[in-house]
Design a protein around this motif. Structure first.
Motif, short mmCIF file in Angstrom:
data_model
loop_
_atom_site.label_atom_id
_atom_site.label_comp_id
_atom_site.label_asym_id
_atom_site.label_seq_id
_atom_site.Cartn_x
_atom_site.Cartn_y
_atom_site.Cartn_z
N VAL A 1 13.84 56.29 11.48
CA VAL A 1 14.34 57.62 11.09
C VAL A 1 14.93 57.49 9.69
CG1 VAL A 1 16.00 59.46 11.62
CG2 VAL A 1 14.92 58.21 13.50
N GLU A 2 14.68 58.47 8.84
CA GLU A 2 15.28 58.44 7.50
C GLU A 2 16.67 59.08 7.53
OE1 GLU A 2 11.78 58.57 4.25
OE2 GLU A 2 12.15 60.46 5.31
N VAL A 3 17.60 58.46 6.82
CA VAL A 3 18.99 58.97 6.83
C VAL A 3 19.48 59.11 5.39
CG1 VAL A 3 19.46 57.88 9.05
CG2 VAL A 3 20.02 56.65 6.96
N PRO A 4 20.44 60.03 5.17
CA PRO A 4 21.01 60.16 3.81
C PRO A 4 21.73 58.88 3.40
CG PRO A 4 21.54 62.08 5.17
CD PRO A 4 20.97 61.05 6.09
N ALA A 5 21.32 58.31 2.29
CA ALA A 5 21.81 57.00 1.86
C ALA A 5 23.29 57.04 1.47
CB ALA A 5 20.99 56.52 0.67
N ARG A 6 23.80 58.24 1.14
CA ARG A 6 25.19 58.34 0.68
C ARG A 6 26.09 59.00 1.71
NH1 ARG A 6 25.12 56.46 -4.34
NH2 ARG A 6 27.33 56.93 -4.55
N ALA A 7 25.61 59.05 2.99
CA ALA A 7 26.49 59.50 4.08
C ALA A 7 27.63 58.51 4.20
CB ALA A 7 25.71 59.57 5.39
N GLU A 8 28.72 58.92 4.84
CA GLU A 8 29.82 57.98 5.09
C GLU A 8 29.50 57.06 6.26
OE1 GLU A 8 32.80 57.52 3.51
OE2 GLU A 8 32.10 58.85 1.92
N ILE A 9 28.86 57.62 7.30
CA ILE A 9 28.63 56.89 8.54
C ILE A 9 27.27 57.30 9.09
CG2 ILE A 9 29.52 56.47 10.91
CD1 ILE A 9 32.14 58.02 9.67
N VAL A 10 26.54 56.37 9.68
CA VAL A 10 25.32 56.72 10.43
C VAL A 10 25.37 56.00 11.78
CG1 VAL A 10 22.83 56.34 10.58
CG2 VAL A 10 23.79 57.33 8.51
N ILE A 11 25.09 56.75 12.84
CA ILE A 11 24.96 56.18 14.18
C ILE A 11 23.48 56.19 14.52
CG2 ILE A 11 25.56 56.48 16.63
CD1 ILE A 11 28.02 58.15 15.62
N GLU A 12 22.95 55.08 14.99
CA GLU A 12 21.52 55.01 15.32
C GLU A 12 21.34 54.77 16.81
OE1 GLU A 12 19.73 51.94 12.95
OE2 GLU A 12 20.71 52.59 11.11
N GLY A 13 20.24 55.26 17.35
CA GLY A 13 20.00 54.99 18.77
C GLY A 13 18.75 55.68 19.29
N ARG A 14 18.61 55.68 20.61
CA ARG A 14 17.46 56.31 21.25
C ARG A 14 17.95 57.17 22.40
NH1 ARG A 14 16.11 51.53 19.42
NH2 ARG A 14 14.14 51.28 18.31
N ILE A 15 17.28 58.32 22.59
CA ILE A 15 17.62 59.17 23.73
C ILE A 15 16.59 58.88 24.82
CG2 ILE A 15 17.97 61.53 24.53
CD1 ILE A 15 18.61 62.35 21.68
N PRO A 16 16.98 58.19 25.90
CA PRO A 16 15.99 57.81 26.91
C PRO A 16 15.50 59.02 27.68
CG PRO A 16 18.20 57.23 27.63
CD PRO A 16 18.34 57.77 26.24
N PRO A 17 14.25 58.99 28.17
CA PRO A 17 13.74 60.14 28.93
C PRO A 17 14.39 60.22 30.30
CG PRO A 17 12.14 58.33 28.93
CD PRO A 17 13.28 57.90 28.05
N GLY A 18 14.52 61.42 30.81
CA GLY A 18 14.90 61.62 32.21
C GLY A 18 16.37 61.39 32.54
N VAL A 19 17.22 61.18 31.54
CA VAL A 19 18.64 60.94 31.84
C VAL A 19 19.46 62.20 31.51
CG1 VAL A 19 20.67 59.51 31.32
CG2 VAL A 19 18.37 58.50 31.26
N ARG A 20 20.27 62.63 32.48
CA ARG A 20 21.23 63.73 32.24
C ARG A 20 22.56 63.34 32.85
NH1 ARG A 20 17.23 64.75 30.07
NH2 ARG A 20 16.12 66.70 29.78
N GLU A 21 23.62 63.59 32.10
CA GLU A 21 24.96 63.31 32.62
C GLU A 21 25.87 64.47 32.24
OE1 GLU A 21 26.40 59.56 31.12
OE2 GLU A 21 24.75 58.43 32.04
N THR A 22 26.92 64.64 33.01
CA THR A 22 27.86 65.71 32.69
C THR A 22 28.48 65.46 31.33
OG1 THR A 22 28.35 65.98 35.01
CG2 THR A 22 29.94 66.92 33.48
N GLU A 23 28.45 66.49 30.50
CA GLU A 23 28.97 66.37 29.13
C GLU A 23 29.89 67.58 28.92
OE1 GLU A 23 28.56 67.75 25.02
OE2 GLU A 23 27.06 68.34 26.48
N GLY A 24 31.18 67.34 28.84
CA GLY A 24 32.17 68.40 28.77
C GLY A 24 33.15 68.24 29.93
N PRO A 25 34.10 69.14 30.06
CA PRO A 25 34.29 70.34 29.24
C PRO A 25 34.72 70.01 27.80
CG PRO A 25 36.11 70.08 30.80
CD PRO A 25 35.11 69.02 31.12
N PHE A 26 34.34 70.94 26.93
CA PHE A 26 34.72 70.84 25.52
C PHE A 26 35.00 72.24 24.99
CE2 PHE A 26 33.30 70.85 20.97
CZ PHE A 26 34.38 70.12 20.49
N GLY A 27 36.11 72.39 24.30
CA GLY A 27 36.46 73.68 23.70
C GLY A 27 35.53 73.96 22.53
N GLU A 28 34.56 74.84 22.76
CA GLU A 28 33.43 75.06 21.83
C GLU A 28 33.78 75.98 20.65
OE1 GLU A 28 30.58 74.71 20.70
OE2 GLU A 28 29.68 73.19 21.95
#
Ligand SMILES: Cc1cc2nc3c(=O)[nH]c(=O)nc-3n(C[C@H](O)[C@H](O)[C@H](O)COP(=O)(O)O)c2cc1C
Length: 448
Positions: free
Chosen positions: A232-259
């Motif tokens: 994946v291409e990322v902005p070279a002058r960003a402060e931080i980059v997190i890299e990873g993969r989103i695996p297929p078929g996985v769902r987990e509870t995410e929240g609550p979060f004040g949107e």
């Protein structure tokens, strides 16, 4: 002049940045300061982040028009026009080998994200949430770049949740899942505002790459570099980059979060298996507090200016558009000039259909100051007849974070035509100009 990166912008803002030297904790304290800051306050740079020595947190970067104009290097009065014009152009990104974002590269350790001062915002949030991570990926089906802000929930370990509720990212993920593949992603944090704004403008089949829009908004191409562990291409002058993969078929509870709505929202979301974190020396983590002036401004440019541009191409007489602050872009006001009522009704139908967020639209004449709630209320009081001038559209798709439509899947929208009819009965009763000038001259600060 384009700002090469967030640091260059902070430097240029000079005394429009307040350096916070007192200790502030990422849990609750920084979010409270960002939300409670006056709209005309400077941007805040927290230089003493409790528990995260060497890290800084920047917030309220574009919380008012003055700074937004600085960030886009345009006069304040031209903000909407500049954004509409530049947004329709494209300046393709360039590849570079000079990548400050890789000054520090980490791939080992169970808890790669724990060094980041990720903010916990509200009392009942399920944990720390990244609110301004620009998620980057490539559609496995078409090869098209995806780019958008998607909230991420830190859960400990290397598997944060990521909310993919909106296309195209949700579609790219579905395309990867249909192939039984993981979706490689990179999340860029700490970008200069133009690139962040470009990441959340509406895209469509004919819209160029959002990186190209970012280049046009900045006035200079974005410099990209390939991420360390994913393709994946990322902005070279960003402060931080997190890299990873989103695996297929996985769902987990995410929240609550004040949107963005100011209300809590929970979802069953995919997770990211983080493979690397890269960052600059003395990194700056970007804080974006939901339901804040900073968010209102971001949405105004990304959604509001976008819609304004589209409406102008279809209806003559569209002058200006404002988002009602604190409504997450659900409520807007449009000003028109010399626009016959049938045309205004068409405008309402069009706007409500074009913007999936937009739930309530009020149209007024351009003698109304759409940024003054008293003036808008006056137009509603004197120019609007509810039975005659209300348009309700039913059976629309509910916007996922709208609590009032929760579970229904379908929502509805309202348009209010508060433009004047013909004749002096609709004229504003004005004060004598010379008398007003005298009052201001004589009574000075007592006058508005
Ligand atoms: C501040 C902000 C936060 C957002 N958070 C999310 C999110 O957590 N999940 C999501 O699916 N979309 C989120 N969005 C919307 C996506 O970024 C959206 O896809 C983008 O704004 C529109 O681009 P598109 O037309 O390419 O989808 C957010 C937008 C903004 C402005």
């Amino acid at each position: 002049m384009a700002y090469r990166d967030l640091r260059a912008l902070l430097e240029a803002l000079d005394n429009d940045v307040h350096h916070v030297t007192q200790s502030f904790a990422p849990r609750f304290e920084i979010a409270a300061a960002l939300r409670a800051a006056r709209a005309d306050a400077p941007a805040l740079l927290f230089e003493n982040v409790a528990g995260h020595a060497g890290w800084r947190v920047a917030g309220n970067l574009i919380a008012n028009r003055r700074r937004l104009a600085r960030a886009l290097d345009t006069p304040m009065a031209d903000l909407a026009r500049t954004c509409v014009e530049r947004r329709s152009q494209s300046l393709a990104p360039v590849r570079t080998t000079d990548a400050p974002v890789k000054e520090v590269v980490r791939t080992q350790g169970d808890d790669l994200l724990s060094e980041l001062p990720i903010l916990t915002h509200h009392e009942l949030d399920a944990g720390p949430f990244i609110t301004t991570g620009v998620v980057l990926c490539t559609d496995p089906a078409t090869g098209r770049r995806g780019m958008g802000i998607h909230r991420m929930m830190l859960k400990g370990g290397r598997k944060p949740g990521v909310l993919l509720a909106n296309p195209p990212m949700s579609q790219f993920h579905a395309n990867a899942e249909a192939r039984g593949e993981a979706l490689p992603v990179a999340i860029a944090l700490g970008l200069e505002p133009a690139t962040v704004i470009a990441s959340v403008v509406k895209s469509g089949p004919l819209t160029p790459d959002k990186m190209g829009i970012a280049g046009a908004l900045r006035g200079e191409p974005v410099e990209l570099v390939r991420a360390e562990t994913v393709d994946v291409e990322v902005p070279a002058r960003a402060e931080i980059v997190i890299e990873g993969r989103i695996p297929p078929g996985v769902r987990e509870t995410e929240g609550p979060f004040g949107e963005s709505t100011g209300a809590y929202f929970t979802y069953d979301s995919p997770v990211i298996e983080v493979s690397a974190v890269t960052h600059r020396q003395a990194p700056i983590y970007p804080g974006l507090c939901p339901w804040s002036a900073d968010l209102d401004m971001l949405l105004w440019l990304a959604a509001g200016a976008d819609l304004l541009g589209q409406l102008r191409t279809h209806v003559a007489g569209v002058v200006d558009l404002e988002l009602v602050g604190g409504t997450a872009g659900f409520s807007m006001i449009v000003a028109v000039a010399n626009c016959p009522r049938p045309e205004v009704r068409r405008l309402v139908q069009l706007a409500l259909a074009l913007d999936k967020r937009l739930k309530s639209l009020t149209v007024v004449d351009d003698d109304i100051d759409i940024r003054d709630p008293r003036d808008v209320a006056w137009a509603l009081a004197t120019r609007y007849q509810p039975a005659r001038d209300t348009i309700v559209v039913e059976g629309t798709d509910a916007y996922v974070i709208d609590p009032s439509a929760s579970g229904a899947g379908q929502g509805s929208k309202i348009g209010i035509v508060a433009t004047r009819g013909g004749g002096a009965a609709f004229d504003k009763a004005r004060l004598d100009a010379a008398a007003l000038a005298k009052a201001r001259r004589t009574l000075g600060e007592l006058m508005q």
